[in-house]
Motif scaffolding. Sequence first.
Motif, PDB file in Angstrom:
ATOM      1  N   GLU A 109     -26.515   3.545 -14.041  1.00  0.00           N
ATOM      2  CA  GLU A 109     -27.645   2.738 -14.512  1.00  0.00           C
ATOM      3  C   GLU A 109     -27.709   2.629 -16.035  1.00  0.00           C
ATOM      4  OE1 GLU A 109     -27.752   5.304 -12.363  1.00  0.00           O
ATOM      5  OE2 GLU A 109     -29.600   6.497 -12.642  1.00  0.00           O
ATOM      6  N   ASP A 110     -26.841   3.352 -16.734  1.00  0.00           N
ATOM      7  CA  ASP A 110     -26.737   3.189 -18.190  1.00  0.00           C
ATOM      8  C   ASP A 110     -25.855   1.991 -18.554  1.00  0.00           C
ATOM      9  OD1 ASP A 110     -26.582   6.738 -18.413  1.00  0.00           O
ATOM     10  OD2 ASP A 110     -28.307   5.468 -18.913  1.00  0.00           O
ATOM     11  N   LYS A 155     -24.772   7.713 -16.538  1.00  0.00           N
ATOM     12  CA  LYS A 155     -25.038   7.317 -15.154  1.00  0.00           C
ATOM     13  C   LYS A 155     -24.708   5.828 -15.000  1.00  0.00           C
ATOM     14  CE  LYS A 155     -29.056  10.408 -15.104  1.00  0.00           C
ATOM     15  NZ  LYS A 155     -30.518  10.489 -14.883  1.00  0.00           N
ATOM     16  N   ASP A 166     -37.723   7.493 -22.050  1.00  0.00           N
ATOM     17  CA  ASP A 166     -37.745   8.592 -21.074  1.00  0.00           C
ATOM     18  C   ASP A 166     -36.457   8.637 -20.259  1.00  0.00           C
ATOM     19  OD1 ASP A 166     -41.305   8.340 -20.271  1.00  0.00           O
ATOM     20  OD2 ASP A 166     -40.249   9.367 -21.899  1.00  0.00           O
ATOM     21  N   SER A 167     -35.873   7.498 -20.006  1.00  0.00           N
ATOM     22  CA  SER A 167     -34.685   7.420 -19.153  1.00  0.00           C
ATOM     23  C   SER A 167     -33.449   8.057 -19.785  1.00  0.00           C
ATOM     24  CB  SER A 167     -34.396   5.964 -18.797  1.00  0.00           C
ATOM     25  OG  SER A 167     -34.203   5.199 -19.977  1.00  0.00           O
ATOM     26  N   VAL A 168     -33.469   8.256 -21.102  1.00  0.00           N
ATOM     27  CA  VAL A 168     -32.285   8.806 -21.773  1.00  0.00           C
ATOM     28  C   VAL A 168     -32.569  10.146 -22.442  1.00  0.00           C
ATOM     29  CG1 VAL A 168     -31.463   6.463 -22.179  1.00  0.00           C
ATOM     30  CG2 VAL A 168     -32.601   7.694 -24.038  1.00  0.00           C
TER      31      VAL A 168
END
Length: 124
Positions: free
Chosen positions: A88-89, A86, A61-63
């Motif tokens: 956080e990546d 981002k 979901d985060s990507v």
Amino acid sequence: VQLQASGGGLVQAGGSLRLSCTASGRTFSSYRMGWFRQHLGKEREFVASCGWDGVITHYADSVKGRFTISRDNTKNTVYLQMNSLKPEDTAVYYCAADTRYSKDPRDTRTYDYWGQGTQVTVSS
């Protein structure tokens, strides 16, 4: 099976990178391929996977909507196009091969072979 990942580097937030992972062996086209990442001090986590023909894909979901997994079976290579990056990546990214088409493409235990990892750093 040997996997060689490349394409990592340093990029500013909002930028893009494309990771590549090239596999040895003549049966690459039959493998499910996955990308995982590991943040410093954290467990390895699922990013994306694709089936043998690249049609069936799964994303964390985060990507979702920012990353795209694809493959070129003529080159024994799987790609991870990463856009709108981002901070956080930031992580070490690993490619992996599932030669048995086990059940869960999001589970690290599904995969038989792993690449060496490539560092992605996103600055804010």
